[in-house]
Design a protein around this motif. Structure first.
Motif, PDB file in Angstrom:
ATOM      1  N   TRP A   1       0.899  -1.260   0.003  1.00  0.00           N
ATOM      2  CA  TRP A   1      -0.080  -0.012  -0.003  1.00  0.00           C
ATOM      3  C   TRP A   1       0.811   1.211  -0.060  1.00  0.00           C
ATOM      4  O   TRP A   1       1.772   1.220   0.618  1.00  0.00           O
ATOM      5  N   ARG A   2       0.618   2.196  -0.825  1.00  0.00           N
ATOM      6  CA  ARG A   2       1.240   3.542  -1.032  1.00  0.00           C
ATOM      7  C   ARG A   2       0.699   4.497  -0.297  1.00  0.00           C
ATOM      8  O   ARG A   2      -0.487   4.554  -0.494  1.00  0.00           O
ATOM      9  N   GLY A   3       1.317   5.289   0.296  1.00  0.00           N
ATOM     10  CA  GLY A   3       0.716   6.663   0.872  1.00  0.00           C
ATOM     11  C   GLY A   3       0.620   7.845  -0.260  1.00  0.00           C
ATOM     12  O   GLY A   3       0.761   7.789  -1.340  1.00  0.00           O
ATOM     13  N   HIS A   4       0.563   9.255   0.491  1.00  0.00           N
ATOM     14  CA  HIS A   4       0.286  10.148  -0.281  1.00  0.00           C
ATOM     15  C   HIS A   4       1.436  10.621  -1.075  1.00  0.00           C
ATOM     16  O   HIS A   4       2.655  10.516  -0.676  1.00  0.00           O
ATOM     17  N   GLY A   5       1.025  10.687  -2.473  1.00  0.00           N
ATOM     18  CA  GLY A   5       2.326  10.983  -3.289  1.00  0.00           C
ATOM     19  C   GLY A   5       2.905   9.926  -3.795  1.00  0.00           C
ATOM     20  O   GLY A   5       4.207   9.952  -4.840  1.00  0.00           O
ATOM     21  N   GLY A   6       2.651   8.656  -3.577  1.00  0.00           N
ATOM     22  CA  GLY A   6       3.000   7.461  -3.968  1.00  0.00           C
ATOM     23  C   GLY A   6       4.022   7.022  -3.226  1.00  0.00           C
ATOM     24  O   GLY A   6       4.781   5.866  -3.728  1.00  0.00           O
ATOM     25  N   ALA A   7       4.683   7.426  -2.223  1.00  0.00           N
ATOM     26  CA  ALA A   7       5.602   6.873  -1.373  1.00  0.00           C
ATOM     27  C   ALA A   7       5.307   5.655  -0.608  1.00  0.00           C
ATOM     28  O   ALA A   7       4.291   5.786   0.249  1.00  0.00           O
ATOM     29  N   ILE A  65       8.469  12.080  16.870  1.00  0.00           N
ATOM     30  CA  ILE A  65       7.398  11.892  15.563  1.00  0.00           C
ATOM     31  C   ILE A  65       7.803  13.151  14.774  1.00  0.00           C
ATOM     32  O   ILE A  65       7.551  14.097  15.089  1.00  0.00           O
ATOM     33  N   GLU A  66       8.128  12.798  13.391  1.00  0.00           N
ATOM     34  CA  GLU A  66       8.381  13.666  12.459  1.00  0.00           C
ATOM     35  C   GLU A  66       7.250  13.846  11.381  1.00  0.00           C
ATOM     36  O   GLU A  66       7.210  14.797  10.943  1.00  0.00           O
ATOM     37  N   ARG A  67       6.563  12.813  11.221  1.00  0.00           N
ATOM     38  CA  ARG A  67       5.232  12.934  10.375  1.00  0.00           C
ATOM     39  C   ARG A  67       4.293  12.297  10.870  1.00  0.00           C
ATOM     40  O   ARG A  67       4.244  11.170  11.669  1.00  0.00           O
ATOM     41  N   ALA A  68       3.119  12.794  10.781  1.00  0.00           N
ATOM     42  CA  ALA A  68       1.767  12.554  11.316  1.00  0.00           C
ATOM     43  C   ALA A  68       0.662  12.927  10.323  1.00  0.00           C
ATOM     44  O   ALA A  68       0.652  14.185  10.178  1.00  0.00           O
ATOM     45  N   GLU A  69       0.041  12.106   9.933  1.00  0.00           N
ATOM     46  CA  GLU A  69      -0.994  12.236   8.503  1.00  0.00           C
ATOM     47  C   GLU A  69      -2.127  11.275   8.792  1.00  0.00           C
ATOM     48  O   GLU A  69      -2.092  10.248   9.482  1.00  0.00           O
ATOM     49  N   VAL A  70      -3.300  11.465   8.196  1.00  0.00           N
ATOM     50  CA  VAL A  70      -4.490  10.585   8.349  1.00  0.00           C
ATOM     51  C   VAL A  70      -4.753  10.657   6.720  1.00  0.00           C
ATOM     52  O   VAL A  70      -5.073  11.584   6.140  1.00  0.00           O
ATOM     53  N   PHE A  71      -5.012   9.372   6.240  1.00  0.00           N
ATOM     54  CA  PHE A  71      -5.732   9.298   4.997  1.00  0.00           C
ATOM     55  C   PHE A  71      -7.178   8.358   4.994  1.00  0.00           C
ATOM     56  O   PHE A  71      -7.092   7.492   6.016  1.00  0.00           O
ATOM     57  N   ALA A  72      -7.704   8.556   4.077  1.00  0.00           N
ATOM     58  CA  ALA A  72      -8.865   7.551   3.927  1.00  0.00           C
ATOM     59  C   ALA A  72      -8.449   6.391   3.378  1.00  0.00           C
ATOM     60  O   ALA A  72      -7.284   6.023   2.928  1.00  0.00           O
ATOM     61  N   THR A  73      -9.314   5.456   3.260  1.00  0.00           N
ATOM     62  CA  THR A  73      -9.305   4.115   3.003  1.00  0.00           C
ATOM     63  C   THR A  73      -8.813   4.076   1.408  1.00  0.00           C
ATOM     64  O   THR A  73      -7.997   3.106   0.875  1.00  0.00           O
ATOM     65  N   ASP A  74      -9.252   4.971   0.626  1.00  0.00           N
ATOM     66  CA  ASP A  74      -8.902   4.976  -0.807  1.00  0.00           C
ATOM     67  C   ASP A  74      -7.458   5.802  -1.082  1.00  0.00           C
ATOM     68  O   ASP A  74      -7.098   5.873  -2.392  1.00  0.00           O
ATOM     69  N   GLY A  75      -6.728   6.084  -0.339  1.00  0.00           N
ATOM     70  CA  GLY A  75      -5.526   6.598  -0.269  1.00  0.00           C
ATOM     71  C   GLY A  75      -5.247   8.179  -0.404  1.00  0.00           C
ATOM     72  O   GLY A  75      -4.433   8.748  -0.219  1.00  0.00           O
ATOM     73  N   SER A  76      -6.661   8.955  -0.253  1.00  0.00           N
ATOM     74  CA  SER A  76      -6.660  10.205  -0.205  1.00  0.00           C
ATOM     75  C   SER A  76      -6.293  10.921   0.975  1.00  0.00           C
ATOM     76  O   SER A  76      -6.681  10.396   2.296  1.00  0.00           O
ATOM     77  N   VAL A  86     -16.436  13.980  11.773  1.00  0.00           N
ATOM     78  CA  VAL A  86     -16.489  13.398  10.260  1.00  0.00           C
ATOM     79  C   VAL A  86     -15.693  12.542  10.090  1.00  0.00           C
ATOM     80  O   VAL A  86     -15.886  11.348   9.430  1.00  0.00           O
ATOM     81  N   LEU A  87     -14.396  12.566  10.555  1.00  0.00           N
ATOM     82  CA  LEU A  87     -13.171  11.327  10.362  1.00  0.00           C
ATOM     83  C   LEU A  87     -13.692  10.142  10.839  1.00  0.00           C
ATOM     84  O   LEU A  87     -13.514   9.038  10.395  1.00  0.00           O
ATOM     85  N   LEU A  88     -14.288  10.091  12.139  1.00  0.00           N
ATOM     86  CA  LEU A  88     -14.730   8.871  12.998  1.00  0.00           C
ATOM     87  C   LEU A  88     -16.014   8.357  12.440  1.00  0.00           C
ATOM     88  O   LEU A  88     -16.415   7.385  12.957  1.00  0.00           O
ATOM     89  N   MET A  89     -16.607   8.751  11.243  1.00  0.00           N
ATOM     90  CA  MET A  89     -17.702   8.121  10.510  1.00  0.00           C
ATOM     91  C   MET A  89     -17.196   6.961   9.710  1.00  0.00           C
ATOM     92  O   MET A  89     -18.006   5.941   9.738  1.00  0.00           O
ATOM     93  N   ASN A  90     -16.146   6.864   9.351  1.00  0.00           N
ATOM     94  CA  ASN A  90     -15.794   5.811   8.613  1.00  0.00           C
ATOM     95  C   ASN A  90     -14.097   5.330   8.835  1.00  0.00           C
ATOM     96  O   ASN A  90     -13.419   6.045   9.669  1.00  0.00           O
ATOM     97  N   ASP A  91     -13.825   4.248   8.291  1.00  0.00           N
ATOM     98  CA  ASP A  91     -12.548   3.711   8.665  1.00  0.00           C
ATOM     99  C   ASP A  91     -11.505   4.786   8.018  1.00  0.00           C
ATOM    100  O   ASP A  91     -11.720   5.287   7.051  1.00  0.00           O
ATOM    101  N   PHE A  92     -10.351   4.765   8.462  1.00  0.00           N
ATOM    102  CA  PHE A  92      -9.241   5.478   8.094  1.00  0.00           C
ATOM    103  C   PHE A  92      -7.662   4.951   8.316  1.00  0.00           C
ATOM    104  O   PHE A  92      -7.736   4.217   9.116  1.00  0.00           O
ATOM    105  N   LYS A  93      -6.717   5.446   7.912  1.00  0.00           N
ATOM    106  CA  LYS A  93      -5.393   5.150   8.107  1.00  0.00           C
ATOM    107  C   LYS A  93      -4.744   6.155   8.801  1.00  0.00           C
ATOM    108  O   LYS A  93      -4.767   7.455   8.328  1.00  0.00           O
ATOM    109  N   LEU A  94      -3.910   6.001   9.891  1.00  0.00           N
ATOM    110  CA  LEU A  94      -3.342   7.136  10.704  1.00  0.00           C
ATOM    111  C   LEU A  94      -1.800   6.531  10.309  1.00  0.00           C
ATOM    112  O   LEU A  94      -1.146   5.438  10.743  1.00  0.00           O
TER     113      LEU A  94
END
Length: 295
Positions: A1-7, A65-76, A86-94
């Motif tokens: 699985w790839r994060g934001h920007g394809g990394a 912690i140098e980096r902390a982000e939240v992504f939706a399940t579709d990678g956005s 709003v975030l807690l309404m659906n699954d997400f990735k921390l």
């Protein structure tokens, strides 16, 4: 699985590493801090706390912690301005550093009725507190806008007021001269009729003359009513003549009466809005006595 920007992320941790439980209607997010290797619990206020504020709390708790982000399940990527509710309404990735945690918030429908009631009460309380705390800021901002509008309108009206004062002085002087001329003509007419009656002719000759003069005056007053649809009352006639001179002078000096009236209406409306905004009950200040007669 790839994060934001394809990394790519080096680790994808199961969802049980980050858990969410509700206590007293508030969600508590529990996760393991990477550098301190200990579990830490964060209580968030869904309707007030944003994703960015939550991530900042996590980074403050663990300086490693140098980096902390939240992504939706579709990678956005989820915006930092998004509310936690709003975030807690659906699954997400921390994502913390290079580790992605799958998070599955509990479904609200499965919460107990007691917790659901507590959540609704807290939401209502938070909303009322938010309105109470931000109402004064809104009033101050609105007052500043109204004061700026008043200054702008007064600045536009200043040259028009000066021009209007000059035109009114000129029109008033002409109207006064006309009234004095009318008095002089009536005095001259009375003196002439008296001279003709007692020194030149007799009353038998002058009586028909005075009759037709009176009848002619009545016809003139009737003609005034026909043309103006108003009775010939001296104060009204004076005001009508004043307005005639005023508009004629305004046209010569290019004084825009319609624009002046519009600015005066806007000024009165802004002053009324400011007065209503500054009412003691609106600002929650001690009630002061208001003299309605002066208003």
């Amino acid at each position: 699985w790839r994060g934001h920007g394809g990394a790519p992320y080096s680790t994808l941790v199961p969802s049980d590493e980050v858990t969410i439980n509700y206590r007293h209607g508030l969600p508590m997010i529990t996760l393991t801090l990477p550098t301190r290797s200990e579990r830490c619990r964060f209580t968030v206020k869904p309707m007030v706390t944003t994703v960015g504020a939550f991530l900042q709390d996590v980074q403050r708790e663990d300086r490693g912690i140098e980096r902390a982000e939240v992504f939706a399940t579709d990678g956005s990527k989820v915006s930092d301005a998004t509310l936690m509710e709003v975030l807690l309404m659906n699954d997400f990735k921390l994502v913390i550093n290079n580790t992605a945690y799958g998070v599955s918030p509990p479904v609200k429908d499965k919460l107990s009725s007691e917790h659901a009631t507590e959540v609704d009460d807290i939401k209502s309380l938070v909303h009322r507190l938010f309105v109470a705390l931000h109402l004064e800021d809104h009033q101050i901002r609105k007052e500043r806008e109204l004061l700026q509008k008043l200054d702008h309108l007064k600045e536009e009206l200043l040259p028009l007021e000066q021009m209007k004062a000059r035109i009114m002085d000129s029109a008033d002087a002409k109207t006064s001269r006309l009234l004095w001329v009318g008095l002089a003509l009536m005095s001259t007419q009375g003196g002439a009729l008296a001279w003709l009656t007692w020194w030149v002719y007799s009353w038998d000759i002058m009586e028909p003359v005075t009759y037709f003069i009176t009848y002619g005056s009545a016809m003139a007053f009737y003609a005034y009513f026909v043309l103006t649809k108003q009775d010939y009352i001296y104060p009204d006639a004076k005001d009508r003549q004043f307005l005639h001179y005023f508009y004629r002078k305004s046209k010569k000096q290019h004084f825009n009466v319609e624009r002046y009236n519009k600015l005066k209406e806007d000024l009165a409306e802004a002053e009324e809005s400011l007065r209503r905004l500054r009412q003691p009950l609106h600002l929650r200040l001690p009630i002061q006595e208001i003299n309605d007669d002066k208003d």
